[in-house]
Design a protein around this motif. Structure first.
Motif, short mmCIF file in Angstrom:
data_model
loop_
_atom_site.label_atom_id
_atom_site.label_comp_id
_atom_site.label_asym_id
_atom_site.label_seq_id
_atom_site.Cartn_x
_atom_site.Cartn_y
_atom_site.Cartn_z
N ILE A 48 52.01 20.26 92.18
CA ILE A 48 52.88 21.24 92.84
C ILE A 48 54.02 20.52 93.55
CG2 ILE A 48 53.02 22.95 94.71
CD1 ILE A 48 50.11 23.75 94.00
N GLN A 49 53.69 19.43 94.23
CA GLN A 49 54.69 18.63 94.93
C GLN A 49 55.75 18.11 93.96
OE1 GLN A 49 53.40 14.82 96.48
NE2 GLN A 49 54.76 14.99 98.25
N GLN A 50 55.34 17.80 92.73
CA GLN A 50 56.27 17.30 91.72
C GLN A 50 57.13 18.40 91.11
OE1 GLN A 50 53.90 15.11 88.87
NE2 GLN A 50 53.08 13.76 90.45
N GLY A 51 56.87 19.65 91.51
CA GLY A 51 57.69 20.76 91.05
C GLY A 51 57.26 21.40 89.74
N LEU A 52 56.04 21.11 89.28
CA LEU A 52 55.56 21.71 88.04
C LEU A 52 55.23 23.18 88.24
CD1 LEU A 52 55.26 18.64 87.40
CD2 LEU A 52 53.25 19.26 86.07
N SER A 53 55.46 23.97 87.20
CA SER A 53 55.13 25.40 87.22
C SER A 53 53.62 25.57 86.99
CB SER A 53 55.89 26.13 86.12
OG SER A 53 55.39 25.76 84.84
N ILE A 54 53.14 26.78 87.19
CA ILE A 54 51.73 27.08 86.95
C ILE A 54 51.36 26.75 85.51
CG2 ILE A 54 50.07 28.98 86.72
CD1 ILE A 54 51.34 30.18 89.26
N ASP A 55 52.20 27.17 84.56
CA ASP A 55 51.92 26.90 83.15
C ASP A 55 51.94 25.41 82.84
OD1 ASP A 55 51.53 29.58 82.51
OD2 ASP A 55 53.62 29.89 81.94
N GLU A 56 52.87 24.68 83.44
CA GLU A 56 52.93 23.23 83.23
C GLU A 56 51.70 22.53 83.80
OE1 GLU A 56 57.76 22.47 83.21
OE2 GLU A 56 56.72 22.69 85.14
N ILE A 57 51.26 22.96 84.98
CA ILE A 57 50.07 22.40 85.61
C ILE A 57 48.85 22.70 84.73
CG2 ILE A 57 48.49 22.54 87.58
CD1 ILE A 57 51.03 23.08 89.31
N ALA A 58 48.75 23.93 84.26
CA ALA A 58 47.62 24.32 83.40
C ALA A 58 47.58 23.44 82.15
CB ALA A 58 47.73 25.79 83.03
N SER A 59 48.72 23.24 81.54
CA SER A 59 48.79 22.41 80.34
C SER A 59 48.41 20.97 80.65
CB SER A 59 50.20 22.48 79.75
OG SER A 59 50.32 21.64 78.64
N HIS A 60 48.94 20.44 81.75
CA HIS A 60 48.68 19.05 82.15
C HIS A 60 47.19 18.82 82.42
CE1 HIS A 60 49.65 15.12 83.87
NE2 HIS A 60 48.80 15.42 84.85
#
Length: 103
Positions: A48-60
């Motif tokens: 979240i601190q790195q600015g990722l979206s919910i979908d990006e975090i989920a994928s990661h």
């Protein structure tokens, strides 16, 4: 001889993610008036601190967006905040995240 068994990576990741926080982290969190975050919650907060979206975090993290939302809700509750910006600020304040690198 021992045979190698295939590891269910997703099950292993879930087990590690939900592992209890170490004792020193619990003491640290208590000192700062917050509930300790799990290792997975800390990892998610870093993203979240790195600015990722919910979908990006989920994928990661190879989890569903709904799971990301649930972890996020848990983080906000534990830190006593209402949004991601407040969560990052609180985590930085108590030393759970490094300070901002922006000017």
């Amino acid at each position: 001889h021992l045979q190698s068994h295939p590891v269910d990576q997703r099950a292993w990741d879930r087990m590690i993610a939900d592992a209890p926080a170490p004792r020193w982290l619990k003491q640290y969190a208590q000192l700062h008036g917050i509930t300790p975050l799990t290792p997975r919650e800390t990892e998610l907060l870093t993203l979240i601190q790195q600015g990722l979206s919910i979908d990006e975090i989920a994928s990661h993290l190879v989890i569903s967006p709904n799971t990301v939302k649930k972890h996020t809700t848990n983080i906000y509750t534990k830190l006593g905040v209402r949004n991601g910006r407040q969560a990052i600020a609180k985590a930085q304040e108590v030393g759970l995240l490094p300070g901002s690198t922006s000017p």
